[in-house]
Scaffold this active site. Structure first.
Site, PDB file in Angstrom:
ATOM      1  N   CYS A  75      -2.212   9.669   2.545  1.00 31.92           N
ATOM      2  CA  CYS A  75      -1.713   9.005   1.234  1.00 31.92           C
ATOM      3  C   CYS A  75      -2.760   9.283   0.149  1.00 31.92           C
ATOM      4  O   CYS A  75      -2.445   9.084  -0.907  1.00 31.92           O
ATOM      5  CB  CYS A  75      -1.467   7.399   1.312  1.00 31.92           C
ATOM      6  SG  CYS A  75      -2.520   6.282   1.968  1.00 31.92           S
ATOM      7  N   GLU A 121       0.964  -1.169  -0.006  1.00 29.61           N
ATOM      8  CA  GLU A 121      -0.044   0.039  -0.067  1.00 29.61           C
ATOM      9  C   GLU A 121       0.830   1.269  -0.095  1.00 29.61           C
ATOM     10  O   GLU A 121       1.484   1.673   1.054  1.00 29.61           O
ATOM     11  CB  GLU A 121      -1.001   0.130   1.263  1.00 29.61           C
ATOM     12  CG  GLU A 121      -1.864  -1.222   1.162  1.00 29.61           C
ATOM     13  CD  GLU A 121      -2.777  -1.184   0.057  1.00 29.61           C
ATOM     14  OE1 GLU A 121      -3.073   0.202  -0.648  1.00 29.61           O
ATOM     15  OE2 GLU A 121      -3.382  -1.812  -0.346  1.00 29.61           O
TER      16      GLU A 121
END
Length: 468
Positions: free
Chosen positions: A243, A209
């Site tokens: 993010c 990720e």
């Protein structure tokens, strides 16, 4: 290797079958729920100490969303664990064909510092639900949260099956030398490459990720006030250390002129005339990150904000206008409270701009015309997509969350986390009798046998499929 004994101990526990019964998995998941309930105040305090995270944001992202994941899993685990029966051909109608959801074994979860509870706990929920043992490596950068996890999580989970390892780069490097059955990493693309390289030595599957520069296209046909509020919230939540935050805006020069007062108004509405005094605006996590982000202010021109205080690690909510693709702010993921605006001529140019760069974790598009939003969706590629808002797609456990290309590999959230940590094992259990049905496949071969096999095994096309 200092962690070889720990990994071996967990592997022995997994091989014993201890983690496989549903009752065991449920008990460990319920213990995670007690951890969140009991340590709620300590979590809020630790994240506030680490990055000045407002308690509202911390509760929403670190506790509420985690509890949602936990309850979704507990509500559905019985169903998720069941064998999945599949279609069969004529020969095997009396046999059993199914997909068994097996645990991988001993998994490693490496979490980042920006959402230090959420980003270790959500993968851990899936790892436990799938029947694995796990080692958790929280980030040493969010040191107060790391200490909280290291000192308290073992009081809730079975220490024969779950462990926390602390430390920095040297410790993580030695940890990665061990053979794991699955590695789940959240962090930056450069470190993701290191993790993947280490995993490759043992042929260990990974979920990465990662991050990236998430573009946000704002068309000329939109509600400017609503766009400004939703973008300001998404960009400056957690002081921009997210993010999936919109990394930069793409719009025409006319829209930039309209957006600027609306963005300024939204920032003032959310954080007051001096965001530094607002209890609802966080701080940068470390001196190193502060200096890196401050250097990006040299891009374009500062239209809103721009104030900094190194002692507090404070960077004001900042909007940069007329940013060029060659400016420093466009060369790396910002991961801080700075929003560059890049001027483009039209939607086609915006799409070309997005497609000329590595595929991001999220693409955002704002327009009152749904055809424009759909055009951006259809003509770009990204881990996720959200039209007319920011961040909110991540709150749905029914949607997979993950990157593509430079922004990551694999997906999770809800059932997708369970599936990520499960090996989907194809199984066929045949009847011991009825040997006559098998005779046509055995030598000596004949045309008659081939005709029979063709009749029983052939899959025929039904017709065309129409996408509605």
């Amino acid at each position: 290797n200092p962690y070889a004994g720990l990994v071996s101990h967990l592997r022995a526990s997994w091989l014993s079958g201890k983690t496989r019964p549903m009752e065991y998995r449920v008990a460990q998941l319920e213990a995670l729920g007690r951890f969140l309930d009991d340590k709620k105040q300590e979590i809020l305090e630790a994240t506030e100490l680490d990055m000045g995270k407002p308690s509202f944001e911390a509760f929403f992202s670190e506790i509420l969303l985690c509890k949602n994941e936990l309850n979704i899993t507990l509500n559905n685990l019985c169903h998720w664990m069941k064998d999945e029966h599949v279609d069969k051909n004529l020969v095997m109608q009396l046999d059993s064909a199914f997909i068994r959801k097996d645990p991988y074994g001993v998994v490693l979860i490496i979490a980042p510092w920006n959402y230090p509870i959420h980003l270790f706990l959500v993968p851990l929920i899936g790892a436990i639900a799938a029947g694995n043992c796990a080692i958790i490596k929280p980030s040493e950068i969010s040191k107060n949260t790391e200490r909280l996890i290291a000192e308290t999580l073992s009081c809730y989970l079975d220490n024969d099956c779950f462990a926390v390892v602390t430390g920095g780069v040297p410790e993580t490097t030695r940890l990665l030398e061990n053979k794991f059955d699955y590695i789940f990493f959240t962090g930056s693309p450069p470190v993701g490459r290191i993790v993947m390289t280490a995993a490759a030595k043992h042929l260990t599957p990974v979920t990465l990720e990662l991050g990236g520069k998430n573009p946000c296209y704002v068309s000329d046909t939109c509600d400017v006030t609503n766009v400004a509020r939703r973008v300001v919230w998404g960009r400056f939540f957690n002081a921009g250390q997210t993010c999936i935050a919109p990394d930069y805006l793409l719009c025409t020069v006319e829209m930039q002129d309209k957006l600027m007062p609306a963005l300024r108004e939204a920032i003032t509405e959310f954080f007051g005339p001096n965001p530094r005094e607002s209890p609802d605006f966080g701080r940068i996590v470390s001196d190193k990150q502060f200096r890196r982000i401050r250097a990006l202010l040299a891009s374009g021109r500062v239209a809103i904000g721009g104030q900094t205080d190194e002692a507090e690690r404070y960077i004001a909510p900042t909007v940069l206008a007329d940013v060029l693709p060659s400016d420093p702010a466009m060369q790396e993921e910002i991961f801080g409270p700075i929003l560059p605006i890049v001027v483009i001529a039209n939607m086609d140019e915006a799409i070309d701009f997005i497609n000329a760069r590595p595929r991001p974790l999220a693409v955002y598009a704002f327009s009152c015309d749904s055809k424009v939003v759909n055009q951006v969706l259809e003509r770009t590629s990204s881990g996720g997509f959200c039209g007319n808002d920011t961040l909110m797609h991540v709150t749905l456990t029914s949607l997979p969350f993950g990157g593509i290309g430079n922004s990551g590999l694999g997906k999770y959230h809800g059932k997708f986390t369970f599936d990520t940590f499960s090996h989907h094992r194809g199984c066929l259990h045949r009847n011991m009798g009825l040997e006559t049905l098998n005779t046509p496949r055995y030598p000596p071969y004949t045309q008659q046998k081939l005709g029979f096999l063709t009749t029983t095994f052939e899959v025929k096309r039904r017709g065309t499929c129409t996408l509605l």
